[in-house]
Design an enzyme around this catalytic site. Structure first.
Site, PDB file in Angstrom:
ATOM      1  N   SER A 199      -0.071  -3.326  -3.224  1.00 54.34           N
ATOM      2  CA  SER A 199      -0.608  -4.067  -2.148  1.00 54.34           C
ATOM      3  C   SER A 199      -1.143  -5.337  -2.931  1.00 54.34           C
ATOM      4  O   SER A 199      -1.469  -5.473  -4.036  1.00 54.34           O
ATOM      5  CB  SER A 199      -1.780  -3.373  -1.557  1.00 54.34           C
ATOM      6  OG  SER A 199      -1.098  -2.340  -0.536  1.00 54.34           O
ATOM      7  N   GLY A 207       2.970  -4.455   0.772  1.00 54.70           N
ATOM      8  CA  GLY A 207       2.473  -5.880  -0.225  1.00 54.70           C
ATOM      9  C   GLY A 207       3.094  -7.041   0.102  1.00 54.70           C
ATOM     10  O   GLY A 207       2.650  -7.982  -0.580  1.00 54.70           O
ATOM     11  N   GLU A 240       7.193 -15.774   4.322  1.00 54.13           N
ATOM     12  CA  GLU A 240       8.316 -16.635   4.514  1.00 54.13           C
ATOM     13  C   GLU A 240       9.054 -16.872   2.999  1.00 54.13           C
ATOM     14  O   GLU A 240      10.185 -16.445   2.703  1.00 54.13           O
ATOM     15  CB  GLU A 240       8.323 -17.901   5.068  1.00 54.13           C
ATOM     16  CG  GLU A 240       8.335 -18.048   6.512  1.00 54.13           C
ATOM     17  CD  GLU A 240       7.076 -17.619   6.993  1.00 54.13           C
ATOM     18  OE1 GLU A 240       6.075 -17.327   6.236  1.00 54.13           O
ATOM     19  OE2 GLU A 240       6.798 -17.643   8.367  1.00 54.13           O
ATOM     20  N   PHE A 288     -11.942  -1.949  -2.942  1.00 53.39           N
ATOM     21  CA  PHE A 288     -10.615  -1.307  -2.885  1.00 53.39           C
ATOM     22  C   PHE A 288      -9.548  -1.985  -3.008  1.00 53.39           C
ATOM     23  O   PHE A 288      -8.446  -1.641  -3.825  1.00 53.39           O
ATOM     24  CB  PHE A 288     -10.781  -0.330  -1.710  1.00 53.39           C
ATOM     25  CG  PHE A 288     -11.867   0.776  -1.452  1.00 53.39           C
ATOM     26  CD1 PHE A 288     -12.423   1.074  -2.570  1.00 53.39           C
ATOM     27  CD2 PHE A 288     -12.156   1.105  -0.403  1.00 53.39           C
ATOM     28  CE1 PHE A 288     -13.218   2.309  -2.595  1.00 53.39           C
ATOM     29  CE2 PHE A 288     -13.364   2.187  -0.083  1.00 53.39           C
ATOM     30  CZ  PHE A 288     -13.687   2.631  -1.046  1.00 53.39           C
ATOM     31  N   CYS A 310     -29.423  -0.817  -0.068  1.00 58.44           N
ATOM     32  CA  CYS A 310     -30.256  -0.925  -1.296  1.00 58.44           C
ATOM     33  C   CYS A 310     -29.467  -0.796  -2.730  1.00 58.44           C
ATOM     34  O   CYS A 310     -29.762  -0.786  -3.542  1.00 58.44           O
ATOM     35  CB  CYS A 310     -31.177   0.055  -1.273  1.00 58.44           C
ATOM     36  SG  CYS A 310     -32.129  -0.097   0.230  1.00 58.44           S
ATOM     37  N   TYR A 370      -7.445  -3.104   6.215  1.00 66.76           N
ATOM     38  CA  TYR A 370      -8.079  -2.731   5.113  1.00 66.76           C
ATOM     39  C   TYR A 370      -9.618  -3.240   5.241  1.00 66.76           C
ATOM     40  O   TYR A 370     -10.271  -3.359   4.267  1.00 66.76           O
ATOM     41  CB  TYR A 370      -7.860  -2.955   3.615  1.00 66.76           C
ATOM     42  CG  TYR A 370      -6.282  -2.461   3.411  1.00 66.76           C
ATOM     43  CD1 TYR A 370      -5.767  -0.999   3.591  1.00 66.76           C
ATOM     44  CD2 TYR A 370      -5.297  -3.258   3.489  1.00 66.76           C
ATOM     45  CE1 TYR A 370      -4.772  -0.725   3.110  1.00 66.76           C
ATOM     46  CE2 TYR A 370      -3.754  -2.920   3.236  1.00 66.76           C
ATOM     47  CZ  TYR A 370      -3.612  -1.556   3.292  1.00 66.76           C
ATOM     48  OH  TYR A 370      -2.273  -1.286   3.162  1.00 66.76           O
TER      49      TYR A 370
HETATM   50  C1  LIG Z   1       0.095   1.429   2.367  1.00 64.00           C
HETATM   51  C2  LIG Z   1       1.614   1.840   2.447  1.00 64.00           C
HETATM   52  C3  LIG Z   1       2.160   0.707   3.217  1.00 64.00           C
HETATM   53  C4  LIG Z   1       1.623  -0.699   3.365  1.00 64.00           C
HETATM   54  O1  LIG Z   1       1.292  -1.271   2.112  1.00 64.00           O
HETATM   55  P1  LIG Z   1       0.445  -2.920   2.439  1.00 64.00           P
HETATM   56  O2  LIG Z   1       0.278  -3.542   1.097  1.00 64.00           O
HETATM   57  O3  LIG Z   1      -0.549  -2.688   3.098  1.00 64.00           O
HETATM   58  O4  LIG Z   1       1.515  -3.764   2.882  1.00 64.00           O
HETATM   59  C5  LIG Z   1       3.458   0.904   3.069  1.00 64.00           C
HETATM   60  N1  LIG Z   1       4.246   1.989   2.528  1.00 64.00           N
HETATM   61  C6  LIG Z   1       3.333   2.909   2.034  1.00 64.00           C
HETATM   62  C7  LIG Z   1       4.041   4.267   1.662  1.00 64.00           C
HETATM   63  C8  LIG Z   1       2.139   2.825   1.808  1.00 64.00           C
HETATM   64  O5  LIG Z   1       1.295   3.713   1.236  1.00 64.00           O
END
Ligand SMILES: *Cc1c(COP(=O)(O)O)cnc(C)c1O
Length: 420
Positions: free
Chosen positions: A232, A269, A282, A325, A362, A391
Site C-alpha cells: 500500500s 497500492g 494516471e 498503520f 492520555c 484506512y
Molecule cells: C488491502 C488489499 C488491497 C487494497 O490495497 P490498497 O493499498 O488499499 O489499494 C488489494 N488486495 C488485497 C489482497 C489486499 O489485502
C-alpha cells in the site's frame, strides 16, 4: 488563489444559504442516535462546505450535552462515484474489486455494489456483509492467503469460489473444505518502493511456485491465475510493471502443470485521487516514474521547533490510526477560528507559527502532527483534515473511552442518490 478582500463577504453570505432544516436535522440527529442506528442515514446533496457549516451551526454552545463538540466526518459519496468512473475509464479491462478493509462504511459499500463493483474480502464477516447487500458470490474474491478452516467452509456453503493461496498447507485445507474453489496464486513482488510492505506476510517467492502448482495439480484443484500486491502507498510506478512481468512468468510456468491461466489480480497500492506529485493514478497507468525528494524540505523545517501544542477530539486511536498503520501524513487546516468559517481559505494574513497537534487520549503516542504551520488557535476553534476516507475510521478503537466520530453523508454528484 483566494482573493482575501472577498473573504469577509463570503462569511456573511454563506450561512444564510444553509437550509435551516438541515441545521434542525443535524441537531435532532445528535439526540436520536439510537433510532438512527436502525435506519439508513440521510444523504444530503449539498457541497461539503455547507455540510461543515451546518454541523457547526447546529452546536448549541449553552448546552451541557457533551455530544455536540465531538469530532465528525463529512463523507462525500460523490467522490467515491467519481473514483469508480475514473477507474472504469482509465482501466477498462480491469474489473475493480473494492478491498473492504480500507473502508467498510455501509453507504460506500452500497454505492459500490450498486455500481457493479466486486469486493475483496479477508474474513467470514466481510464476506457475510457483502452477501447481505445482495452481491452475487461470483463478485467476491476471498483474498486472504491464510484462511481459517471454518471460514473456508463458510465460503463453500455460500458459493464464494475465488480465493487466494501462497503455501501448500492452504491447498490441503482447500481440498478438504472447498474442492471446487477457483484458486489464485499470490506471488511475492518487490515491495521496497511502498509505505506498507505486505511482502513480509504474504506472497509465494518465485522459486516455490513450481512446487505449489505441482501440489495443486496432484490434488486436482483448479488454479485460475495469479495475484500480487506491490504494497500500500506505492511510490514507484515501476513496481507494477515488474510485478506483471513476474506474474507472466508464473502464467507460462502453469502450462507445464496443465493450467491455462486467465486471471490476474493486480492488488492495490494505487495512489488516491488527490495525489498531485510523485506518482499519480494516471502516471501509474502510463508506467512513468517521477522521483520526489522530500528529505531536503524536511531537514530545513527541522531547524524551527514547534511553539504550541494543540489537543483535539480525535486522534491516533481513532480516525488517525492511518498515521501509525499506514505511514500517512495528516495535515491540519483551520475550519473555524474566532467564530469565522475558514474552510478552504487561505489565512496567510494571520501570523502562523509551528505547532504540534495531539489526539485526546492520555497516551504520548497520540500525536497527529509533530509540526504543522497554523495560526494561533483558541479552545473552541476547529481544525479539519481532507481525504480521510480509506484506512481511517475502519480501524478506529474506543481506547480511553473516546467514541468513533460521527459521519454525515452528502454527495457532490447528484446521480449518487439514484443508487440508494
Ligand atoms: C488491502 C488489499 C488491497 C487494497 O490495497 P490498497 O493499498 O488499499 O489499494 C488489494 N488486495 C488485497 C489482497 C489486499 O489485502
Amino acid at each position: 488563489m483566494i482573493d482575501i478582500s472577498h473573504q469577509q463577504e463570503q462569511f456573511e453570505v454563506v450561512p444564510t444559504l444553509v437550509p435551516p432544516t438541515l441545521v434542525e436535522v443535524l441537531k435532532s440527529r445528535v439526540k436520536a442516535s439510537l433510532i438512527r442506528e436502525a435506519q439508513l442515514p440521510q444523504i444530503h446533496t449539498l457541497p461539503i462546505e455547507y455540510m461543515l457549516q451546518a454541523r457547526l451551526a447546529s452546536f448549541d454552545a449553552q448546552s451541557d450535552d457533551a455530544e455536540v463538540d465531538n469530532a465528525f466526518y463529512v463523507a462525500d459519496l460523490g467522490e467515491v462515484y467519481r473514483q469508480h468512473l475514473r477507474w472504469k475509464f482509465l482501466l477498462p479491462r480491469i474489473e475493480p474489486f473494492f478491498a473492504m478493509k480500507c473502508n467498510p462504511d455501509p453507504m460506500v459499500m452500497r454505492l459500490l455494489a450498486s455500481l457493479g463493483a466486486g469486493f475483496d474480502c479477508a474474513s467470514k464477516n466481510e464476506i457475510q456483509s457483502v452477501l447481505e447487500m445482495g452481491v452475487e458470490p461470483s463478485r467476491i474474491i476471498y483474498a486472504n492467503p491464510c484462511k481459517q478452516n471454518s471460514f473456508v467452509k463458510f465460503a463453500y456453503n455460500n458459493k464464494v469460489r475465488m480465493m487466494t493461496f501462497d503455501n501448500a498447507e492452504e491447498l490441503y485445507k482447500i481440498k478438504r473444505f472447498h474442492p471446487d474453489a477457483q484458486l489464485v496464486l499470490r506471488i511475492l513482488t518487490d515491495d521496497s518502493k511502498s509505505l506498507c510492505k505486505l511482502g513480509l506476510k504474504f506472497g509465494a517467492p518465485l522459486d516455490t511456485t513450481g512446487f505449489l502448482l505441482a501440489t495443486a495439480q496432484d490434488l486436482g484443484l483448479n488454479v485460475i491465475g495469479v495475484s500480487f500486491h506491490v504494497g500500500s502507498g506505492c511510490f514507484d510506478a515501476n513496481a507494477f510493471g515488474e510485478a506483471v512481468i513476474r506474474a507472466r512468468r508464473v502464467f507460462d510456468q502453469a502450462r507445464n502443470y496443465g493450467y491455462e491461466f486467465n486471471f490476474l489480480d493486480v492488488g492495490g497500492g494505487f495512489p488516491s485521487a488527490h495525489v498531485t506529485e510523485g506518482i499519480t493514478f494516471e502516471k501509474v497507468i502510463a508506467r512513468r516514474t517521477i522521483h520526489r525528494d522530500r528529505t531536503e524540505v524536511l531537514s530545513q523545517e527541522q531547524t524551527l521547533s514547534p511553539s504550541h501544542m494543540y489537543y483535539i477530539n480525535d486522534g491516533m486511536y481513532g480516525s488517525f490510526n492511518c498515521i501509525m498503520f499506514d505511514h500517512q501524513i495528516c495535515e491540519p487546516k483551520v475550519l473555524l477560528k474566532d467564530g469565522a468559517f475558514t474552510y478552504q481559505q487561505s489565512l496567510l494574513e494571520i501570523p502562523h507559527g509551528y505547532a504540534s497537534v495531539w489526539g485526546p487520549t492520555c497516551d504520548s503516542i497520540d500525536c497527529i502532527s509533530a509540526k504543522s504551520c497554523l495560526p494561533l488557535m483558541e479552545s473552541g476553534d476547529w481544525l479539519y483534515f481532507d481525504n480521510m476516507g480509506a484506512y481511517t475510521i475502519t480501524a478506529a478503537s474506543q481506547f480511553n473511552g473516546f467514541r468513533k466520530s460521527e459521519i454525515l453523508y452528502t454527495t457532490t454528484e447528484p446521480e449518487v442518490s439514484l443508487h440508494f
